[in-house]
Design a protein around this motif. Structure first.
Motif, PDB file in Angstrom:
ATOM      1  N   LYS A 128      15.358   9.871 -10.891  1.00  0.00           N
ATOM      2  CA  LYS A 128      15.633   9.080 -12.084  1.00  0.00           C
ATOM      3  C   LYS A 128      16.769   8.094 -11.830  1.00  0.00           C
ATOM      4  O   LYS A 128      17.779   8.457 -11.235  1.00  0.00           O
ATOM      5  CB  LYS A 128      15.997  10.019 -13.239  1.00  0.00           C
ATOM      6  CG  LYS A 128      15.949   9.381 -14.585  1.00  0.00           C
ATOM      7  CD  LYS A 128      16.141  10.448 -15.647  1.00  0.00           C
ATOM      8  CE  LYS A 128      15.959   9.865 -17.018  1.00  0.00           C
ATOM      9  NZ  LYS A 128      16.087  10.867 -18.063  1.00  0.00           N
ATOM     10  N   TYR A 129      16.593   6.878 -12.241  1.00  0.00           N
ATOM     11  CA  TYR A 129      17.547   5.773 -12.112  1.00  0.00           C
ATOM     12  C   TYR A 129      17.679   5.230 -10.685  1.00  0.00           C
ATOM     13  O   TYR A 129      18.391   4.271 -10.476  1.00  0.00           O
ATOM     14  CB  TYR A 129      18.947   6.149 -12.646  1.00  0.00           C
ATOM     15  CG  TYR A 129      18.906   6.659 -14.057  1.00  0.00           C
ATOM     16  CD1 TYR A 129      18.416   5.865 -15.095  1.00  0.00           C
ATOM     17  CD2 TYR A 129      19.332   7.938 -14.355  1.00  0.00           C
ATOM     18  CE1 TYR A 129      18.363   6.342 -16.396  1.00  0.00           C
ATOM     19  CE2 TYR A 129      19.283   8.420 -15.657  1.00  0.00           C
ATOM     20  CZ  TYR A 129      18.800   7.617 -16.672  1.00  0.00           C
ATOM     21  OH  TYR A 129      18.740   8.091 -17.949  1.00  0.00           O
ATOM     22  N   GLN A 130      17.008   5.836  -9.698  1.00  0.00           N
ATOM     23  CA  GLN A 130      17.025   5.282  -8.342  1.00  0.00           C
ATOM     24  C   GLN A 130      15.770   4.486  -8.039  1.00  0.00           C
ATOM     25  O   GLN A 130      15.813   3.557  -7.264  1.00  0.00           O
ATOM     26  CB  GLN A 130      17.163   6.394  -7.292  1.00  0.00           C
ATOM     27  CG  GLN A 130      18.581   6.659  -6.911  1.00  0.00           C
ATOM     28  CD  GLN A 130      18.657   7.565  -5.692  1.00  0.00           C
ATOM     29  OE1 GLN A 130      17.730   8.281  -5.360  1.00  0.00           O
ATOM     30  NE2 GLN A 130      19.782   7.535  -5.040  1.00  0.00           N
ATOM     31  N   THR A 131      14.665   4.895  -8.642  1.00  0.00           N
ATOM     32  CA  THR A 131      13.413   4.173  -8.453  1.00  0.00           C
ATOM     33  C   THR A 131      12.812   3.876  -9.824  1.00  0.00           C
ATOM     34  O   THR A 131      13.001   4.647 -10.767  1.00  0.00           O
ATOM     35  CB  THR A 131      12.394   4.999  -7.623  1.00  0.00           C
ATOM     36  OG1 THR A 131      12.240   6.279  -8.223  1.00  0.00           O
ATOM     37  CG2 THR A 131      12.828   5.153  -6.183  1.00  0.00           C
ATOM     38  N   PRO A 132      12.085   2.779  -9.930  1.00  0.00           N
ATOM     39  CA  PRO A 132      11.439   2.445 -11.202  1.00  0.00           C
ATOM     40  C   PRO A 132      10.419   3.509 -11.604  1.00  0.00           C
ATOM     41  O   PRO A 132       9.938   4.277 -10.764  1.00  0.00           O
ATOM     42  CB  PRO A 132      10.742   1.118 -10.916  1.00  0.00           C
ATOM     43  CG  PRO A 132      11.384   0.584  -9.686  1.00  0.00           C
ATOM     44  CD  PRO A 132      11.878   1.760  -8.917  1.00  0.00           C
ATOM     45  N   ALA A 133      10.070   3.547 -12.870  1.00  0.00           N
ATOM     46  CA  ALA A 133       9.146   4.556 -13.389  1.00  0.00           C
ATOM     47  C   ALA A 133       7.770   4.495 -12.731  1.00  0.00           C
ATOM     48  O   ALA A 133       7.071   5.502 -12.671  1.00  0.00           O
ATOM     49  CB  ALA A 133       9.010   4.404 -14.895  1.00  0.00           C
ATOM     50  N   ASP A 134       7.372   3.340 -12.212  1.00  0.00           N
ATOM     51  CA  ASP A 134       6.048   3.215 -11.597  1.00  0.00           C
ATOM     52  C   ASP A 134       6.073   3.478 -10.085  1.00  0.00           C
ATOM     53  O   ASP A 134       5.102   3.228  -9.396  1.00  0.00           O
ATOM     54  CB  ASP A 134       5.465   1.832 -11.876  1.00  0.00           C
ATOM     55  CG  ASP A 134       6.254   0.714 -11.222  1.00  0.00           C
ATOM     56  OD1 ASP A 134       7.449   0.911 -10.933  1.00  0.00           O
ATOM     57  OD2 ASP A 134       5.673  -0.364 -11.004  1.00  0.00           O
ATOM     58  N   LYS A 135       7.172   4.007  -9.560  1.00  0.00           N
ATOM     59  CA  LYS A 135       7.290   4.292  -8.120  1.00  0.00           C
ATOM     60  C   LYS A 135       7.579   5.778  -7.914  1.00  0.00           C
ATOM     61  O   LYS A 135       8.166   6.436  -8.766  1.00  0.00           O
ATOM     62  CB  LYS A 135       8.435   3.495  -7.494  1.00  0.00           C
ATOM     63  CG  LYS A 135       8.359   2.013  -7.732  1.00  0.00           C
ATOM     64  CD  LYS A 135       7.805   1.319  -6.554  1.00  0.00           C
ATOM     65  CE  LYS A 135       7.924  -0.184  -6.792  1.00  0.00           C
ATOM     66  NZ  LYS A 135       6.906  -0.907  -6.133  1.00  0.00           N
TER      67      LYS A 135
ATOM     68  N   VAL B 281       6.364   4.524  -2.951  1.00  0.00           N
ATOM     69  CA  VAL B 281       5.047   3.936  -3.182  1.00  0.00           C
ATOM     70  C   VAL B 281       4.836   3.682  -4.670  1.00  0.00           C
ATOM     71  O   VAL B 281       5.499   4.273  -5.516  1.00  0.00           O
ATOM     72  CB  VAL B 281       3.922   4.860  -2.649  1.00  0.00           C
ATOM     73  CG1 VAL B 281       4.032   5.045  -1.152  1.00  0.00           C
ATOM     74  CG2 VAL B 281       3.931   6.189  -3.359  1.00  0.00           C
ATOM     75  N   ASN B 282       3.874   2.800  -4.969  1.00  0.00           N
ATOM     76  CA  ASN B 282       3.464   2.541  -6.354  1.00  0.00           C
ATOM     77  C   ASN B 282       2.596   3.685  -6.849  1.00  0.00           C
ATOM     78  O   ASN B 282       1.736   4.172  -6.114  1.00  0.00           O
ATOM     79  CB  ASN B 282       2.652   1.245  -6.444  1.00  0.00           C
ATOM     80  CG  ASN B 282       3.491   0.036  -6.188  1.00  0.00           C
ATOM     81  OD1 ASN B 282       4.649  -0.019  -6.582  1.00  0.00           O
ATOM     82  ND2 ASN B 282       2.921  -0.951  -5.515  1.00  0.00           N
ATOM     83  N   THR B 283       2.808   4.107  -8.073  1.00  0.00           N
ATOM     84  CA  THR B 283       1.985   5.186  -8.621  1.00  0.00           C
ATOM     85  C   THR B 283       0.583   4.707  -8.973  1.00  0.00           C
ATOM     86  O   THR B 283      -0.319   5.516  -9.113  1.00  0.00           O
ATOM     87  CB  THR B 283       2.635   5.802  -9.874  1.00  0.00           C
ATOM     88  OG1 THR B 283       2.846   4.771 -10.828  1.00  0.00           O
ATOM     89  CG2 THR B 283       3.914   6.505  -9.534  1.00  0.00           C
ATOM     90  N   SER B 284       0.394   3.408  -9.078  1.00  0.00           N
ATOM     91  CA  SER B 284      -0.924   2.878  -9.426  1.00  0.00           C
ATOM     92  C   SER B 284      -1.897   2.921  -8.254  1.00  0.00           C
ATOM     93  O   SER B 284      -3.090   2.762  -8.442  1.00  0.00           O
ATOM     94  CB  SER B 284      -0.796   1.437  -9.930  1.00  0.00           C
ATOM     95  OG  SER B 284      -0.234   0.620  -8.920  1.00  0.00           O
TER      96      SER B 284
END
Length: 84
Positions: A5-12, A46-49
């Motif tokens: 949390k707070y180190q990578t965006p929510a989608d990563k 990585v991207n979660t998408s």
């Protein structure tokens, strides 16, 4: 796979792949619930998408990671059983 949390965006997400046959040291600090792993591994964000993530063994480097073991069953016990 995890997200700090707070180190990578929510989608990563962070992916860590560890070669169980090439772990040099595995230790556990029961006061901190912390596993320390020394060995060959690769870490990626990585991207979660994206559904597919290809990891090549040539990408692995000798590294160390510390992971808090709040898993059930214990990640440390599972790792220990796999490498001994």
């Amino acid at each position: 796979i995890f997200r700090i949390k707070y180190q990578t965006p929510a989608d990563k997400r962070n992916i860590v792949v560890i070669d169980l046959n090439r772990i040099n040291n595995l230790s556990y600090d029961d006061k901190l619930f912390e596993i320390s792993i020394d060995g060959m591994m690769v870490e990626k964000i990585v991207n979660t998408s994206t559904d597919v993530h290809k990891i090549k063994i040539s990408e692995m480097v000798d590294s160390n990671i510390k992971i808090n073991d709040y898993f059930t069953p214990s990640l440390y016990e599972v790792l220990k059983s796999k490498i001994n």
